[in-house]
Design a protein around this motif. Structure first.
Motif, PDB file in Angstrom:
ATOM      1  N   ALA A  84     -14.156  -2.084   6.693  1.00  0.00           N
ATOM      2  CA  ALA A  84     -14.585  -3.278   5.957  1.00  0.00           C
ATOM      3  C   ALA A  84     -13.635  -4.446   6.204  1.00  0.00           C
ATOM      4  O   ALA A  84     -14.071  -5.600   6.353  1.00  0.00           O
ATOM      5  CB  ALA A  84     -14.650  -2.962   4.460  1.00  0.00           C
ATOM      6  N   GLY A  85     -12.341  -4.152   6.266  1.00  0.00           N
ATOM      7  CA  GLY A  85     -11.360  -5.203   6.520  1.00  0.00           C
ATOM      8  C   GLY A  85     -11.501  -5.814   7.901  1.00  0.00           C
ATOM      9  O   GLY A  85     -11.395  -7.037   8.073  1.00  0.00           O
ATOM     10  N   GLY A 131      -8.159 -12.375   3.919  1.00  0.00           N
ATOM     11  CA  GLY A 131      -8.563 -11.308   3.003  1.00  0.00           C
ATOM     12  C   GLY A 131      -8.827 -10.009   3.727  1.00  0.00           C
ATOM     13  O   GLY A 131      -8.477  -8.926   3.247  1.00  0.00           O
ATOM     14  N   GLY A 132      -9.437 -10.106   4.912  1.00  0.00           N
ATOM     15  CA  GLY A 132      -9.619  -8.911   5.721  1.00  0.00           C
ATOM     16  C   GLY A 132      -8.294  -8.298   6.120  1.00  0.00           C
ATOM     17  O   GLY A 132      -8.162  -7.067   6.178  1.00  0.00           O
ATOM     18  N   THR A 137      -3.635  -2.637   3.693  1.00  0.00           N
ATOM     19  CA  THR A 137      -3.648  -1.623   2.644  1.00  0.00           C
ATOM     20  C   THR A 137      -4.180  -0.297   3.173  1.00  0.00           C
ATOM     21  O   THR A 137      -3.624   0.771   2.895  1.00  0.00           O
ATOM     22  CB  THR A 137      -4.526  -2.096   1.465  1.00  0.00           C
ATOM     23  OG1 THR A 137      -4.025  -3.338   0.976  1.00  0.00           O
ATOM     24  CG2 THR A 137      -4.508  -1.070   0.344  1.00  0.00           C
ATOM     25  N   ALA A 138      -5.243  -0.364   3.962  1.00  0.00           N
ATOM     26  CA  ALA A 138      -5.837   0.862   4.510  1.00  0.00           C
ATOM     27  C   ALA A 138      -4.871   1.577   5.445  1.00  0.00           C
ATOM     28  O   ALA A 138      -4.698   2.806   5.375  1.00  0.00           O
ATOM     29  CB  ALA A 138      -7.130   0.526   5.243  1.00  0.00           C
ATOM     30  N   SER A 184     -14.228  -1.920  14.110  1.00  0.00           N
ATOM     31  CA  SER A 184     -14.779  -1.333  12.887  1.00  0.00           C
ATOM     32  C   SER A 184     -15.584  -0.080  13.225  1.00  0.00           C
ATOM     33  O   SER A 184     -15.698   0.832  12.397  1.00  0.00           O
ATOM     34  CB  SER A 184     -15.659  -2.342  12.158  1.00  0.00           C
ATOM     35  OG  SER A 184     -16.798  -2.680  12.942  1.00  0.00           O
ATOM     36  N   LEU A 219     -12.258   1.491   4.064  1.00  0.00           N
ATOM     37  CA  LEU A 219     -11.632   0.205   3.727  1.00  0.00           C
ATOM     38  C   LEU A 219     -11.184  -0.527   4.988  1.00  0.00           C
ATOM     39  O   LEU A 219     -11.322  -1.755   5.098  1.00  0.00           O
ATOM     40  CB  LEU A 219     -10.448   0.445   2.793  1.00  0.00           C
ATOM     41  CG  LEU A 219      -9.739  -0.783   2.236  1.00  0.00           C
ATOM     42  CD1 LEU A 219     -10.669  -1.538   1.289  1.00  0.00           C
ATOM     43  CD2 LEU A 219      -8.457  -0.367   1.496  1.00  0.00           C
ATOM     44  N   VAL A 262      -5.645  -8.304   4.294  1.00  0.00           N
ATOM     45  CA  VAL A 262      -5.175  -7.557   3.111  1.00  0.00           C
ATOM     46  C   VAL A 262      -5.774  -6.156   3.110  1.00  0.00           C
ATOM     47  O   VAL A 262      -5.073  -5.159   2.890  1.00  0.00           O
ATOM     48  CB  VAL A 262      -5.551  -8.312   1.814  1.00  0.00           C
ATOM     49  CG1 VAL A 262      -5.270  -7.441   0.596  1.00  0.00           C
ATOM     50  CG2 VAL A 262      -4.781  -9.627   1.723  1.00  0.00           C
ATOM     51  N   LEU A 263      -7.081  -6.075   3.358  1.00  0.00           N
ATOM     52  CA  LEU A 263      -7.752  -4.769   3.374  1.00  0.00           C
ATOM     53  C   LEU A 263      -7.235  -3.895   4.521  1.00  0.00           C
ATOM     54  O   LEU A 263      -6.992  -2.697   4.336  1.00  0.00           O
ATOM     55  CB  LEU A 263      -9.267  -4.957   3.501  1.00  0.00           C
ATOM     56  CG  LEU A 263      -9.958  -5.764   2.405  1.00  0.00           C
ATOM     57  CD1 LEU A 263     -11.459  -5.814   2.656  1.00  0.00           C
ATOM     58  CD2 LEU A 263      -9.666  -5.169   1.032  1.00  0.00           C
ATOM     59  N   ARG A 316     -12.616  -9.873   8.724  1.00  0.00           N
ATOM     60  CA  ARG A 316     -11.821 -10.831   9.497  1.00  0.00           C
ATOM     61  C   ARG A 316     -12.650 -11.663  10.468  1.00  0.00           C
ATOM     62  O   ARG A 316     -12.174 -12.692  10.951  1.00  0.00           O
ATOM     63  CB  ARG A 316     -10.719 -10.096  10.272  1.00  0.00           C
ATOM     64  CG  ARG A 316      -9.642  -9.526   9.390  1.00  0.00           C
ATOM     65  CD  ARG A 316      -8.444  -9.063  10.179  1.00  0.00           C
ATOM     66  NE  ARG A 316      -8.777  -8.052  11.183  1.00  0.00           N
ATOM     67  CZ  ARG A 316      -7.877  -7.427  11.931  1.00  0.00           C
ATOM     68  NH1 ARG A 316      -6.599  -7.724  11.790  1.00  0.00           N
ATOM     69  NH2 ARG A 316      -8.254  -6.514  12.812  1.00  0.00           N
ATOM     70  N   GLY A 318       0.809  -1.211   0.000  1.00  0.00           N
ATOM     71  CA  GLY A 318       0.000   0.000   0.000  1.00  0.00           C
ATOM     72  C   GLY A 318       0.841   1.259   0.000  1.00  0.00           C
ATOM     73  O   GLY A 318       0.471   2.265  -0.633  1.00  0.00           O
TER      74      GLY A 318
END
Length: 446
Positions: free
Chosen positions: A138-139, A153-154, A160-161, A222, A135, A156-157, A143, A112
């Motif tokens: 959402a990540g 995958g969470g 990156t965020a 979140s 983002l 990854v988000l 999770r 990122g």
């Protein structure tokens, strides 16, 4: 060095209108400065300058947005470590696979960081930061879905965020608070560490209070990202209509831009950044687990880990101030690496008996090391645009290097059934960081 580039992590600076490359010794005779976004090497457009004035007409609103965004920059990572055992049990993960829960976000901190400057130029920092917070939320939620693929995958988000927040926040602070950049950097750094401290301390109590297992505790964060996004929305609305920070490039100096990727000194700074990040993320991933495996209860281990995060504030605040007043930062390199090595050695010899002491030594060393790494980026750069290039390089390569730490430590522990080999490996990292750091701390510029 440019006179405006002395704040660690800064992305914008004041450069002389004459176009001459300015050193610290020449700054007194330089022409009137013009604010330039160092990550792009451009002046603000008329529209951009007007948007900034409107933005700064509400400094309290901006400050709240910065603090809330900063609280999210480590909370989503620190909240995982106290729950690592339960997460692993829920999905039947091995130690190596469990380490990926931390390693994957760190890996994407590097990925990122590579694209963050381009996104900031293309869409504007305010929009990208707002999107990063959405983002991140959402990540965090991804999770807690009942799927190991969503868990990773969470991550990854989340990674990156956080990378977008890490890279763009210092530049926005330097841009909008050029006369108070050091103070505002301390505010956002303190908020970042505070978020990690609260997340680590609250992980297990939240699990019990919400009655929903580790999923409820992890998903709770979140909400923090959503609140921060809501607080950031006014900045997006104020700055709408802008595309990036400016519209035309200006030379950062009279010479060709420095290629930091071909500089030995730049690589020394980058490697120190990466190695200190590596020992930090190993601790974020495994410290509570190490303590629990040696007989400490989970709640106490979470509090000790939170204390470690809290103590980092002292090192992160004091060490950069000292570094800015020294021609060579070698004594500080020795200090922070020695503190971290002593703390890790203590975790190997007497993990539970001396847990609070080791946590304090590690915390001061970790906070001082990250503050020093960010400060070296600026002190070793000859001008503001070089500082931006070095910052992008060090964060990209550094976090990619750091991502290997939790995975390697987990794999070693799984293979040997002991935490001694992983800790010995980290002590080797400390020795390497000392050698590289002594080179990076010399009084010279890229």
């Amino acid at each position: 060095m440019s006179t405006g580039a002395r704040t660690s992590g800064a992305r914008t600076s004041e450069v002389p209108t004459s176009g001459a490359r300015t050193s610290g010794s020449e700054a007194g005779g330089a022409a009137a400065p013009v604010l330039v976004d160092a990550e792009a090497g451009v002046r603000p457009s008329v529209t951009g300058a007007a948007a900034r004035r409107a933005l700064l007409a509400h400094p309290a609103l901006l400050l709240v947005g910065i603090v809330l965004a900063s609280l999210n920059m480590r909370a989503a990572l620190a909240s995982v470590a106290p729950l690592a055992g339960e997460i692993s049990a829920a999905f039947g993960l091995s130690a190596a696979a469990s380490s990926l829960v931390t390693s994957v976000p760190v890996l994407f901190l590097g990925a990122g960081a590579a694209v963050a400057p381009w996104l900031g130029r293309r869409f504007g920092a305010e929009r990208v930061l707002f999107a990063a917070l959405l983002l991140l939320g959402a990540g965090v939620l991804a999770r807690v879905l009942p799927s190991v693929y969503a868990l990773y995958g969470g991550g990854v988000l989340v990674g990156t965020a956080i990378a977008l927040l890490n890279v763009l926040m210092p530049g926005l602070i330097k841009r909008d608070f050029p006369d108070r950049a050091a103070t505002m950097t301390s505010v956002y750094t303190g908020a970042m560490i505070a978020g990690a401290t609260v997340a680590a301390a609250a992980a297990v109590p939240l699990e019990k209070a919400l009655g929903g297992g580790w999923e409820a505790s992890l998903g709770f964060w979140s909400l923090l990202a959503a609140v921060a996004a809501l607080a950031w929305l006014p900045q997006v609305l104020i700055a709408r209509g802008r595309t990036g920070h400016a519209v035309r490039a200006v030379p950062a100096g009279g010479t060709r831009p420095v290629n930091v990727w071909r500089s030995a000194l730049a690589w020394q700074v980058t490697l120190f950044m990466g190695l200190q990040s590596l020992w930090t993320y190993v601790l974020i991933a495994w410290m509570p687990t190490i303590l629990v495996d040696h007989g400490m209860d989970r709640s106490t281990a979470g509090v000790v880990f939170a204390f470690n995060n809290l103590v980092q504030v002292a090192g992160a605040f004091v060490v950069p101030l000292l570094a800015g007043r020294m021609r060579s930062q070698r004594p500080l390199i020795v200090l922070v690496t020695t503190l971290v090595a002593a703390g890790y050695a203590g975790l190997m010899v007497a993990p539970v008996e001396g847990a609070w002491l080791w946590s304090a030594l590690l915390g001061v060393g970790q906070g001082g090391a990250v503050g020093l790494a960010l400060t070296l980026i600026v002190l070793r750069s000859g001008d503001a645009v070089t500082a931006a290039g070095l910052s992008g390089m060090s964060q990209t390569v550094g976090y990619l290097l750091a991502a290997a730490g939790p995975l390697a430590a987990g794999t070693l522990h799984q293979a040997t059934g002991s935490w001694t080999p992983p800790i010995c490996a980290v002590l080797g990292v400390c020795a390497t960081a000392l050698a590289v750091g002594l080179l990076a701390a010399r009084n010279r510029t890229v």
